[in-house]
Design a protein around this motif. Structure first.
Motif, PDB file in Angstrom:
ATOM      1  N   GLN A 115      43.110  13.042 -33.349  1.00  0.00           N
ATOM      2  CA  GLN A 115      43.174  11.877 -33.854  1.00  0.00           C
ATOM      3  C   GLN A 115      42.901  10.731 -32.601  1.00  0.00           C
ATOM      4  N   ALA A 116      41.796  10.494 -32.502  1.00  0.00           N
ATOM      5  CA  ALA A 116      41.570   9.249 -31.515  1.00  0.00           C
ATOM      6  C   ALA A 116      40.509   8.223 -32.184  1.00  0.00           C
ATOM      7  N   ALA A 117      40.621   8.226 -33.647  1.00  0.00           N
ATOM      8  CA  ALA A 117      39.591   7.381 -34.156  1.00  0.00           C
ATOM      9  C   ALA A 117      38.012   7.508 -33.913  1.00  0.00           C
ATOM     10  N   CYS A 118      37.316   6.745 -33.546  1.00  0.00           N
ATOM     11  CA  CYS A 118      35.843   6.881 -33.347  1.00  0.00           C
ATOM     12  C   CYS A 118      35.787   7.505 -32.036  1.00  0.00           C
ATOM     13  N   SER A 119      36.637   7.640 -31.081  1.00  0.00           N
ATOM     14  CA  SER A 119      36.605   8.205 -29.620  1.00  0.00           C
ATOM     15  C   SER A 119      37.007   9.612 -30.084  1.00  0.00           C
ATOM     16  N   GLY A 120      37.206  10.168 -31.207  1.00  0.00           N
ATOM     17  CA  GLY A 120      37.966  11.516 -31.205  1.00  0.00           C
ATOM     18  C   GLY A 120      37.098  12.534 -30.655  1.00  0.00           C
ATOM     19  N   PHE A 248      20.836   8.632 -23.776  1.00  0.00           N
ATOM     20  CA  PHE A 248      22.421   7.707 -23.851  1.00  0.00           C
ATOM     21  C   PHE A 248      22.675   8.006 -25.294  1.00  0.00           C
ATOM     22  N   ILE A 249      23.616   8.486 -25.779  1.00  0.00           N
ATOM     23  CA  ILE A 249      24.166   8.640 -26.978  1.00  0.00           C
ATOM     24  C   ILE A 249      25.471   7.899 -27.162  1.00  0.00           C
ATOM     25  N   PRO A 250      25.608   6.764 -27.384  1.00  0.00           N
ATOM     26  CA  PRO A 250      26.767   5.988 -27.526  1.00  0.00           C
ATOM     27  C   PRO A 250      27.084   5.917 -29.090  1.00  0.00           C
ATOM     28  N   HIS A 251      28.555   5.723 -29.334  1.00  0.00           N
ATOM     29  CA  HIS A 251      28.966   5.840 -30.799  1.00  0.00           C
ATOM     30  C   HIS A 251      28.070   4.977 -31.418  1.00  0.00           C
ATOM     31  N   ASN A 281      28.358   3.819 -39.515  1.00  0.00           N
ATOM     32  CA  ASN A 281      29.552   4.509 -38.603  1.00  0.00           C
ATOM     33  C   ASN A 281      30.167   5.511 -39.106  1.00  0.00           C
ATOM     34  N   THR A 282      30.085   6.859 -38.723  1.00  0.00           N
ATOM     35  CA  THR A 282      30.833   7.884 -39.196  1.00  0.00           C
ATOM     36  C   THR A 282      31.549   8.249 -38.487  1.00  0.00           C
ATOM     37  N   SER A 283      32.413   7.455 -37.529  1.00  0.00           N
ATOM     38  CA  SER A 283      33.473   7.642 -36.648  1.00  0.00           C
ATOM     39  C   SER A 283      33.425   8.889 -35.780  1.00  0.00           C
ATOM     40  N   ALA A 284      34.354   9.723 -35.614  1.00  0.00           N
ATOM     41  CA  ALA A 284      34.451  10.859 -35.001  1.00  0.00           C
ATOM     42  C   ALA A 284      33.085  11.668 -35.212  1.00  0.00           C
ATOM     43  N   GLN A 309      29.130   8.966 -25.406  1.00  0.00           N
ATOM     44  CA  GLN A 309      30.192   7.666 -25.270  1.00  0.00           C
ATOM     45  C   GLN A 309      31.034   7.428 -26.803  1.00  0.00           C
ATOM     46  N   GLY A 310      32.097   7.318 -26.847  1.00  0.00           N
ATOM     47  CA  GLY A 310      32.917   6.794 -27.861  1.00  0.00           C
ATOM     48  C   GLY A 310      33.902   5.613 -27.608  1.00  0.00           C
ATOM     49  N   VAL A 311      34.032   5.029 -28.636  1.00  0.00           N
ATOM     50  CA  VAL A 311      34.880   3.769 -28.449  1.00  0.00           C
ATOM     51  C   VAL A 311      35.510   3.569 -29.925  1.00  0.00           C
ATOM     52  N   GLY A 312      37.005   3.485 -29.948  1.00  0.00           N
ATOM     53  CA  GLY A 312      37.273   3.230 -31.502  1.00  0.00           C
ATOM     54  C   GLY A 312      38.841   2.690 -31.436  1.00  0.00           C
ATOM     55  N   GLY A 313      39.284   2.724 -32.593  1.00  0.00           N
ATOM     56  CA  GLY A 313      40.676   2.232 -32.955  1.00  0.00           C
ATOM     57  C   GLY A 313      41.725   2.961 -31.842  1.00  0.00           C
TER      58      GLY A 313
END
Length: 324
Positions: A115-120, A248-251, A281-284, A309-313
């Motif tokens: 569990q790392a939110a959208c960075s998961g 490039f595939i960002p969140h 936005n489908t998070s992880a 790349q990922g970034v999230g809560g």
């Protein structure tokens, strides 16, 4: 040197597509005013997929995993580890990964959720790489699966228009040829309140807010900054010129974040895989979903250099540079 190679990918989206106009009509019945133009201008989102009540996170995870296994040519019985990145598990425990393991008959695989939110998904890929490069696993199944429609406040226009449901999966294996060249994951818990779901169980009751709450301006500012820094960090670590990256595939959170990142990196928008308009936005799940779209339509080819790349809560973020 042992690398961690992506040898298969798969995805799953629910059957129900909700356009901005559909959502605007539904919200109007609740006395909340929005429109397709309002949503598109602020987010780039035109539609999202929403899972039916009886479709849970593990169901979507299993379907995406089956596609990835077929694509890889690796049997489920040969998987050593299953990691499911999710903020919306079926239940507190057992983990969604254990449910997936059972449904796939991956009897020899260890399994856990991350569990790392959208960075998961980035965190999970980095974890899988560590298992493979240390020799503790040869074949790893990494899944990002989310049913965010369960944790949305449909009376909050600032968040309910942003998210969708879905799942995506990678099969990773040990390789001497090519694969993950560098990765980094980071976090800053001091700003955890800018994106959170504070609800928690206590003796059968849900305490706190069980819905997504977000400070949009703070998320935007911090997301752009950490994504730029993270992208440059993994390129430096791998001694790779950022201009040599093919894709490039960002969140997939917001088109404005992606465009600002493109500008800050000095990279053409044409090199960015964008699916936020169709998936929201489908998070992880957003990264593997976007990757699979670009792979299936022929953009991503063997030998390509891809930055994910990922970034999230949390606040969490991370980047991964991989040769396909």
């Amino acid at each position: 040197m042992i690398y961690t190679r992506i040898v298969g990918s798969g995805s799953f989206l629910p059957s129900t597509v909700v356009s901005n106009n559909d959502l605007a009509k539904d919200l109007l019945c609740r006395g909340i005013h929005t429109s397709d133009d309002w949503i598109v201008q602020r987010t780039g989102i035109k539609q999202r997929y929403v899972a039916d009540v009886d479709v849970n996170t593990s169901h979507m995870a299993v379907e995406s995993a089956r596609m990835a296994l077929i694509d890889s040519g690796i049997d489920a019985s040969d998987i050593d580890l299953i990691i499911v990145a999710t903020s919306t598990p079926d239940c507190v425990f057992p983990s969604t990964a254990c449910v997936v393991q059972s449904k796939l008959n991956a009897s020899r695989a260890a399994a856990f959720d991350l569990q790392a939110a959208c960075s998961g998904f980035i965190y999970s890929l980095s974890t899988a790489e560590s298992f493979i490069c240390s020799g503790k696993a040869k074949n790893v199944l990494v899944i990002g699966a989310e049913k965010f429609s369960r944790i949305l406040d449909w009376n909050d226009r600032s968040t309910c228009v942003l998210f969708g449901d879905g799942a995506g999966a990678f099969v990773l294996t040990a390789s001497y040829d090519c694969g993950i060249l560098s990765s980094c994951i980071s976090s800053d818990g001091s700003i955890s309140d800018i994106l959170s779901v504070s609800g928690h169980f206590d003796r059968g009751n849900v305490n706190g807010c069980p819905f997504v709450r977000m400070d949009g301006q703070s998320v935007f500012k911090n997301a752009v900054y950490v994504l730029e820094e993270s992208a440059r960090a993994v390129c430096d670590k791998a001694c790779v010129d950022i201009n040599s990256i093919n894709w490039f595939i960002p969140h997939q959170a917001n088109i404005r974040i992606i465009k600002m990142l493109s500008r800050r990196l000095g990279i053409s928008n044409d090199k960015f895989v964008i699916t936020v308009d169709k998936h929201a936005n489908t998070s992880a799940a957003s990264i593997p979903l976007a990757f699979n779209v670009a792979k299936l339509d022929g953009r991503i080819k063997n030998g390509d250099l891809v930055l994910i790349q990922g970034v999230g809560g949390g606040f969490t973020w991370g980047s991964l540079l991989v040769r396909i």
